[in-house]
Write an enzyme that holds these catalytic residues in place. Sequence first.
Site, PDB file in Angstrom:
ATOM      1  N   LYS A  98       0.810  -1.220   0.000  1.00  0.00           N
ATOM      2  CA  LYS A  98       0.000   0.000   0.000  1.00  0.00           C
ATOM      3  C   LYS A  98       0.846   1.275   0.000  1.00  0.00           C
ATOM      4  O   LYS A  98       0.331   2.359  -0.275  1.00  0.00           O
ATOM      5  CB  LYS A  98      -0.989  -0.006   1.171  1.00  0.00           C
ATOM      6  CG  LYS A  98      -2.107  -1.035   0.997  1.00  0.00           C
ATOM      7  CD  LYS A  98      -3.348  -0.726   1.816  1.00  0.00           C
ATOM      8  CE  LYS A  98      -4.475  -1.684   1.438  1.00  0.00           C
ATOM      9  NZ  LYS A  98      -5.730  -1.448   2.127  1.00  0.00           N
ATOM     10  N   LYS A 104      -4.711  -9.785  -5.533  1.00  0.00           N
ATOM     11  CA  LYS A 104      -6.007 -10.113  -4.926  1.00  0.00           C
ATOM     12  C   LYS A 104      -7.060  -9.074  -5.333  1.00  0.00           C
ATOM     13  O   LYS A 104      -6.720  -7.929  -5.631  1.00  0.00           O
ATOM     14  CB  LYS A 104      -5.888 -10.211  -3.403  1.00  0.00           C
ATOM     15  CG  LYS A 104      -5.968  -8.902  -2.650  1.00  0.00           C
ATOM     16  CD  LYS A 104      -6.182  -9.165  -1.162  1.00  0.00           C
ATOM     17  CE  LYS A 104      -6.449  -7.870  -0.414  1.00  0.00           C
ATOM     18  NZ  LYS A 104      -7.804  -7.325  -0.612  1.00  0.00           N
ATOM     19  N   LYS A 148     -11.018  -3.733  -2.695  1.00  0.00           N
ATOM     20  CA  LYS A 148     -11.948  -2.607  -2.752  1.00  0.00           C
ATOM     21  C   LYS A 148     -11.291  -1.363  -3.300  1.00  0.00           C
ATOM     22  O   LYS A 148     -11.880  -0.580  -4.008  1.00  0.00           O
ATOM     23  CB  LYS A 148     -12.393  -2.271  -1.325  1.00  0.00           C
ATOM     24  CG  LYS A 148     -13.675  -2.896  -0.908  1.00  0.00           C
ATOM     25  CD  LYS A 148     -14.120  -2.258   0.394  1.00  0.00           C
ATOM     26  CE  LYS A 148     -13.698  -3.095   1.570  1.00  0.00           C
ATOM     27  NZ  LYS A 148     -12.741  -2.538   2.437  1.00  0.00           N
TER      28      LYS A 148
HETATM   29  P1  ATP Z   1      -8.872  -2.417   0.787  1.00  0.00           P
HETATM   30  O1  ATP Z   1      -8.362  -2.490  -0.627  1.00  0.00           O
HETATM   31  O2  ATP Z   1      -9.534  -1.119   1.127  1.00  0.00           O
HETATM   32  O3  ATP Z   1      -7.867  -2.881   1.800  1.00  0.00           O
HETATM   33  P2  ATP Z   1     -10.088  -5.036   0.875  1.00  0.00           P
HETATM   34  O4  ATP Z   1     -10.806  -5.548  -0.322  1.00  0.00           O
HETATM   35  O5  ATP Z   1      -8.735  -5.596   1.157  1.00  0.00           O
HETATM   36  O6  ATP Z   1     -10.095  -3.455   0.791  1.00  0.00           O
HETATM   37  P3  ATP Z   1     -10.775  -5.050   3.679  1.00  0.00           P
HETATM   38  O7  ATP Z   1     -11.878  -4.216   4.237  1.00  0.00           O
HETATM   39  O8  ATP Z   1      -9.377  -4.607   3.880  1.00  0.00           O
HETATM   40  O9  ATP Z   1     -11.061  -5.264   2.124  1.00  0.00           O
HETATM   41  O10 ATP Z   1     -10.918  -6.529   4.241  1.00  0.00           O
HETATM   42  C1  ATP Z   1     -12.141  -7.076   4.737  1.00  0.00           C
HETATM   43  C2  ATP Z   1     -12.018  -8.592   4.834  1.00  0.00           C
HETATM   44  O11 ATP Z   1     -12.025  -9.174   3.525  1.00  0.00           O
HETATM   45  C3  ATP Z   1     -10.701  -9.070   5.485  1.00  0.00           C
HETATM   46  O12 ATP Z   1     -10.994 -10.192   6.286  1.00  0.00           O
HETATM   47  C4  ATP Z   1      -9.861  -9.485   4.302  1.00  0.00           C
HETATM   48  O13 ATP Z   1      -8.903 -10.471   4.651  1.00  0.00           O
HETATM   49  C5  ATP Z   1     -10.915 -10.051   3.364  1.00  0.00           C
HETATM   50  N1  ATP Z   1     -10.498  -9.971   1.962  1.00  0.00           N
HETATM   51  C6  ATP Z   1     -10.091  -8.846   1.317  1.00  0.00           C
HETATM   52  N2  ATP Z   1      -9.815  -9.126   0.036  1.00  0.00           N
HETATM   53  C7  ATP Z   1     -10.041 -10.459  -0.138  1.00  0.00           C
HETATM   54  C8  ATP Z   1      -9.939 -11.343  -1.253  1.00  0.00           C
HETATM   55  N3  ATP Z   1      -9.532 -10.890  -2.439  1.00  0.00           N
HETATM   56  N4  ATP Z   1     -10.247 -12.654  -1.082  1.00  0.00           N
HETATM   57  C9  ATP Z   1     -10.662 -13.108   0.131  1.00  0.00           C
HETATM   58  N5  ATP Z   1     -10.785 -12.330   1.224  1.00  0.00           N
HETATM   59  C10 ATP Z   1     -10.490 -11.014   1.107  1.00  0.00           C
HETATM   60 MG    MG Z   2      -7.593  -4.793   2.779  1.00  0.00          MG
END
Ligand code: ATP
Ligand code: MG
Length: 328
Positions: free
Chosen positions: A112, A194, A197
């Site tokens: 990040k 991965k 969001k």
């Molecule tokens: P950001 O990019 O803002 O970090 P994010 O998609 O990583 O968003 P988070 O809010 O950080 O989402 O994570 C929420 C939950 O979703 C956490 O438990 C994280 O491990 C899980 N998670 C995030 N991305 C994935 C993915 N691609 N596959 C499975 N689990 C995920």
């Molecule tokens: Mg995340």
Amino acid sequence: MKKRIFSGAQPTGRLHIGNYLGALKNWVALQEEYESLYCIVNLHALTLPQDPAELRQKTLDLARIYLAAGVDPEISTIFIQSDVAEHAELTWVMSCIARMGELERMTQFKEKSKGTGERAGAGIFNYPLLMAADILLYHTDLVPVGLDQKQHLELTRDLAIRFNRDYGETFTVPEPYIPPVGAKIMSLAEPAKKMSKSDANIAGSIFLLDDADTITTKLKRAVTDSGTEIRFDESRPAINNLLTIYGLLTGKTNAESEAHFEGKGYGHFKTELAEVVVESLRPFQEKVNEYDEPRLEEILTKGAAKAHGIASATLRTVYERLGINWAR
Ligand code: ATP
Ligand code: MG
């Protein structure tokens, strides 16, 4: 007494099927067996720039998403992180227990902050300390998360063990709950990354609130690897990812999915996958507007009160152990 779960997601954008399959789905599955606290981690969201009005809206939207996914406010506690000041307070204590080297090794920080050099936000660096505080405040036994958070959870465990050793038994050392399948759903556009969001390339994610046409278009355009067969293959991450999503949503085993698509091409597979995704998200999308704002406020206020009761007792103990409990 039931064992306890804590988990959360950031109100940083629209939730995608990776968040659902990796985390939320398991929150719902585990909420009856465990006493569960599900947090909207808006302080974590501040680690990257956010528009204040949007952040406020996304915070409420995320509460709606938890509820629509099946988190039951009668049995689980849903609350907003900033409503419980102890999260920020315990983070300071964690920052005095942790070491720079531990934080520098975190891959999320490296990713990040990539390319920002000395301008990298200190919040991104400290992110795992806030996460440790979130978890440790509630004497959490189990933390259901996606694979990307495994390293942060290991740090949380190390910090709990270190504090307990130096100041006496205080924190429960939490275990991760990482699902065997679906713990890392990959981007449709860049299968080596991965699904996230905050990824600027929205073609890579299927958002939980995407309409049928958008889902179909994104899946049709999803990157595929060389080879034409629809089967799992370690050397073909794109098809593995799409088949994983298919298997999780249909309940089919890998062998059943492969047999189902035997002799079929990508076009057929993607069309069928799109239908499965659209149908799986339909009940969720129908529920998402069921809760009006007063009802949400009620749920979140009740949740914050419950969480605060536990968190304040833990912090009081921590301050006593540290010898800084003057005002309490
Ligand atoms: P950001 O990019 O803002 O970090 P994010 O998609 O990583 O968003 P988070 O809010 O950080 O989402 O994570 C929420 C939950 O979703 C956490 O438990 C994280 O491990 C899980 N998670 C995030 N991305 C994935 C993915 N691609 N596959 C499975 N689990 C995920
Ligand atoms: Mg995340």
